[in-house]
Design a protein around this motif. Structure first.
Motif, PDB file in Angstrom:
ATOM      1  N   TYR A   1       0.840  -1.194   0.000  1.00 48.93           N
ATOM      2  CA  TYR A   1       0.000   0.000   0.000  1.00 48.93           C
ATOM      3  C   TYR A   1       0.882   1.253   0.000  1.00 48.93           C
ATOM      4  CZ  TYR A   1      -3.621  -3.364   1.070  1.00 48.93           C
ATOM      5  OH  TYR A   1      -4.468  -4.436   1.009  1.00 48.93           O
ATOM      6  N   PRO A   2       0.427   2.320  -0.664  1.00 52.36           N
ATOM      7  CA  PRO A   2       1.278   3.505  -0.848  1.00 52.36           C
ATOM      8  C   PRO A   2       1.262   4.467   0.336  1.00 52.36           C
ATOM      9  CG  PRO A   2      -0.780   3.813  -2.029  1.00 52.36           C
ATOM     10  CD  PRO A   2      -0.843   2.426  -1.421  1.00 52.36           C
TER      11      PRO A   2
ATOM     12  N   SER B   1       2.941   9.216   4.770  1.00 51.59           N
ATOM     13  CA  SER B   1       3.624   8.759   3.567  1.00 51.59           C
ATOM     14  C   SER B   1       4.664   7.702   3.930  1.00 51.59           C
ATOM     15  CB  SER B   1       4.294   9.931   2.852  1.00 51.59           C
ATOM     16  OG  SER B   1       5.329  10.464   3.653  1.00 51.59           O
ATOM     17  N   LEU B   2       5.022   6.882   2.954  1.00 53.97           N
ATOM     18  CA  LEU B   2       5.988   5.811   3.205  1.00 53.97           C
ATOM     19  C   LEU B   2       7.380   6.345   3.515  1.00 53.97           C
ATOM     20  CD1 LEU B   2       5.001   3.151   0.517  1.00 53.97           C
ATOM     21  CD2 LEU B   2       4.806   2.937   3.002  1.00 53.97           C
ATOM     22  N   ASP B   3       7.703   7.542   3.035  1.00 47.79           N
ATOM     23  CA  ASP B   3       9.038   8.092   3.275  1.00 47.79           C
ATOM     24  C   ASP B   3       9.083   9.010   4.499  1.00 47.79           C
ATOM     25  OD1 ASP B   3       7.592  10.168   2.247  1.00 47.79           O
ATOM     26  OD2 ASP B   3       8.978  10.653   0.633  1.00 47.79           O
ATOM     27  N   ASP B   4       8.002   9.053   5.268  1.00 44.53           N
ATOM     28  CA  ASP B   4       7.980   9.884   6.476  1.00 44.53           C
ATOM     29  C   ASP B   4       8.882   9.262   7.545  1.00 44.53           C
ATOM     30  OD1 ASP B   4       7.257  11.967   8.145  1.00 44.53           O
ATOM     31  OD2 ASP B   4       5.115  11.751   7.738  1.00 44.53           O
TER      32      ASP B   4
ATOM     33  N   PRO C   1       4.719   0.286   7.707  1.00 42.06           N
ATOM     34  CA  PRO C   1       4.187   0.197   6.346  1.00 42.06           C
ATOM     35  C   PRO C   1       3.038  -0.797   6.311  1.00 42.06           C
ATOM     36  CG  PRO C   1       6.211  -1.071   6.527  1.00 42.06           C
ATOM     37  CD  PRO C   1       6.025  -0.377   7.851  1.00 42.06           C
ATOM     38  N   LEU C   2       2.189  -0.697   5.302  1.00 36.21           N
ATOM     39  CA  LEU C   2       1.045  -1.592   5.176  1.00 36.21           C
ATOM     40  C   LEU C   2       1.222  -2.498   3.964  1.00 36.21           C
ATOM     41  CD1 LEU C   2      -0.116   0.548   7.156  1.00 36.21           C
ATOM     42  CD2 LEU C   2      -2.324   0.260   6.011  1.00 36.21           C
ATOM     43  N   ARG C   3       0.942  -3.777   4.159  1.00 29.49           N
ATOM     44  CA  ARG C   3       1.004  -4.729   3.051  1.00 29.49           C
ATOM     45  C   ARG C   3       0.019  -5.859   3.283  1.00 29.49           C
ATOM     46  NH1 ARG C   3       6.357  -6.099   4.718  1.00 29.49           N
ATOM     47  NH2 ARG C   3       7.130  -5.722   2.616  1.00 29.49           N
ATOM     48  N   SER C   4      -0.385  -6.478   2.196  1.00 29.58           N
ATOM     49  CA  SER C   4      -1.096  -7.753   2.224  1.00 29.58           C
ATOM     50  C   SER C   4      -0.164  -8.784   1.616  1.00 29.58           C
ATOM     51  CB  SER C   4      -2.397  -7.690   1.414  1.00 29.58           C
ATOM     52  OG  SER C   4      -3.288  -6.736   1.929  1.00 29.58           O
TER      53      SER C   4
ATOM     54  N   LYS D   1      -6.904   7.592   2.173  1.00 26.97           N
ATOM     55  CA  LYS D   1      -6.737   8.468   1.009  1.00 26.97           C
ATOM     56  C   LYS D   1      -5.593   7.908   0.158  1.00 26.97           C
ATOM     57  CE  LYS D   1      -5.822  13.293  -0.301  1.00 26.97           C
ATOM     58  NZ  LYS D   1      -7.010  13.408  -1.159  1.00 26.97           N
ATOM     59  N   PHE D   2      -5.906   7.546  -1.089  1.00 29.15           N
ATOM     60  CA  PHE D   2      -4.897   7.000  -1.990  1.00 29.15           C
ATOM     61  C   PHE D   2      -4.362   8.122  -2.877  1.00 29.15           C
ATOM     62  CE2 PHE D   2      -6.783   3.224  -0.443  1.00 29.15           C
ATOM     63  CZ  PHE D   2      -5.906   2.176  -0.704  1.00 29.15           C
ATOM     64  N   PRO D   3      -3.043   8.199  -3.022  1.00 34.65           N
ATOM     65  CA  PRO D   3      -2.453   9.339  -3.734  1.00 34.65           C
ATOM     66  C   PRO D   3      -2.858   9.446  -5.198  1.00 34.65           C
ATOM     67  CG  PRO D   3      -0.786   7.671  -3.236  1.00 34.65           C
ATOM     68  CD  PRO D   3      -2.015   7.289  -2.485  1.00 34.65           C
TER      69      PRO D   3
END
Length: 389
Positions: A181-182, A226-229, A267-270, A351-353
């Motif tokens: 996930y982004p 965000s992932l880079d936060d 981070p989020l993943r499936s 919210k998806f970018p």
């Protein structure tokens, strides 16, 4: 050393399996690469399905959970600055969830194992799995500079996504499925009263927020980031200010703030690995699957895996191999339903970018349908409280 089952991984899944096997008279050792203190220091989720609490009762460790845990009969979905309560208890015929921290679950299981004098190897380094495709599997490890080998009938791989168990399986024998996930979750733990007596999931133009708790005096809050936060970018004040912006006005006004105990970004993943059995090696929990935390399914899936495995091994030693032969298929049917729910709930609330205006309108329509349709609300409630084991 010889035991019937070697359990690799001393988190809640491994310790729950160990306790279930002990109750069934099956000898097992738990092998954990970290110290007890390290395992208990990990901050994790704390929403337990009914099936999970039943398994903890079966394992004989439910007393403190029932005394200190918080029963919840509903959740709130907030969007457009308004609260929309999903009545879990009513929609599911009386089912609820229990808020009780994963750390406390693990502590209860560890204490029960220690009190029973059962074998546990903490700080086990260089763990390796051998011959699980034959009839005499072995686990080797080094503890405090001394090499050990455990002979066993079965190995249970409960050592998480980065553990040695799944990594020991030949790549040609595995099929994996993954969705990244982004965005991530910035979480903060604080000794402040929860802003609501039930969990609040918020869909906001600035991003998702979740108000959760561990007790009446300890809260856990999350912000989509965000992932880079980086955690160091967020002072406590900055976190509280952003949380207020995303909450409905009445909650923002009554939010009590204080210093953080812990802050982290996840981070989020499936992720799913198939199958979950390889000869006499069984994967369970995060070693086989990961879900985003939105649906509170990670710990509960791990518990259902070891519940199935505990029963299957008990049946095996009673002369019935049906359970161990069906283990992977049985688990995966439930796993994929939880993966679907977690993906759907994540897609609904975040919210998806790259979604744009169309995606935002679809989300709004889905949320509106969800709260005005009893069938849709019931489907959410049934999945949230946990599908039958």
């Amino acid at each position: 050393m010889r035991v019937q089952v070697a359990i690799v991984g001393g988190g809640p899944a491994g310790h729950l399996l160990g306790q279930l096997l002990h109750k069934a008279g099956i000898e097992a050792i738990v092998i954990e690469r970290h110290s007890r203190e390290y395992v208990l220091g990990r901050i994790r989720a704390g929403v337990l399905e009914q099936g999970t609490t039943d398994l903890l009762d079966e394992a004989g460790v439910g007393a403190r959970m029932h005394h200190e845990g918080l029963l919840h009969g509903g959740i709130s979905l907030d969007f457009g600055g308004t609260h929309h309560r999903i009545d879990l208890h009513h929609l599911t015929g009386g089912k609820q969830v229990m808020v009780y921290g994963q750390t406390e679950v693990t502590r209860d299981l560890m204490d029960a194992r220690a009190a029973a004098g059962l074998a546990t190897a903490y700080e086990a380094e260089q763990v390796s799995l051998h011959d699980f495709d034959g009839e005499r599997p072995r686990v080797r490890y080094v503890q405090h500079g001394v090499a050990h080998e455990v002979e066993c009938d079965f190995i249970a791989g409960c050592d998480g996504y980065h553990g040695v168990s799944r990594a020991s399986v030949p790549a040609s024998a595995l099929q994996t499925f993954e969705r990244i996930y982004p965005f991530g979750w910035l979480g903060m733990l604080t000794d402040t009263p929860p802003v609501s007596h039930e969990l609040v999931y918020t869909n906001h133009a600035r991003g998702f927020a979740l108000c959760s708790m561990r007790s009446h005096t300890r809260s856990r809050y999350y912000l989509q980031c965000s992932l880079d936060d980086k955690v160091e970018n967020w002072s406590d004040q900055a976190f509280w200010d952003e949380l207020r912006r995303r909450l409905a006005p009445d909650l923002a006004e009554q939010l009590q703030t204080g210093p953080s105990i812990e802050k982290s970004i996840a981070p989020l993943r499936s992720f799913v690995a198939e199958p979950m059995r390889f000869g006499r090696l069984f994967l369970a929990g995060d070693a086989a699957h990961i879900v985003p935390p939105t649906g509170a399914k990670g710990l509960n899936l791990a518990a259902s895996d070891v519940g199935y495995l505990g029963r299957a091994l008990t049946e095996f030693y009673a002369g019935n191999e049906g359970g161990i032969n069906a283990y992977s298929d049985t688990c995966l049917r439930r796993v994929w339903k939880a993966v679907r729910f977690s993906w759907w709930f994540t897609s609904l609330m975040h919210k998806f970018p790259d979604s744009g205006g169309f995606g935002e309108k679809i989300q709004a329509a889905e949320l509106d349908y969800l709260i005005h349709s009893q069938a849709a609300s019931t489907a959410l409630a049934e999945n949230y409280v946990g599908l039958p084991l």
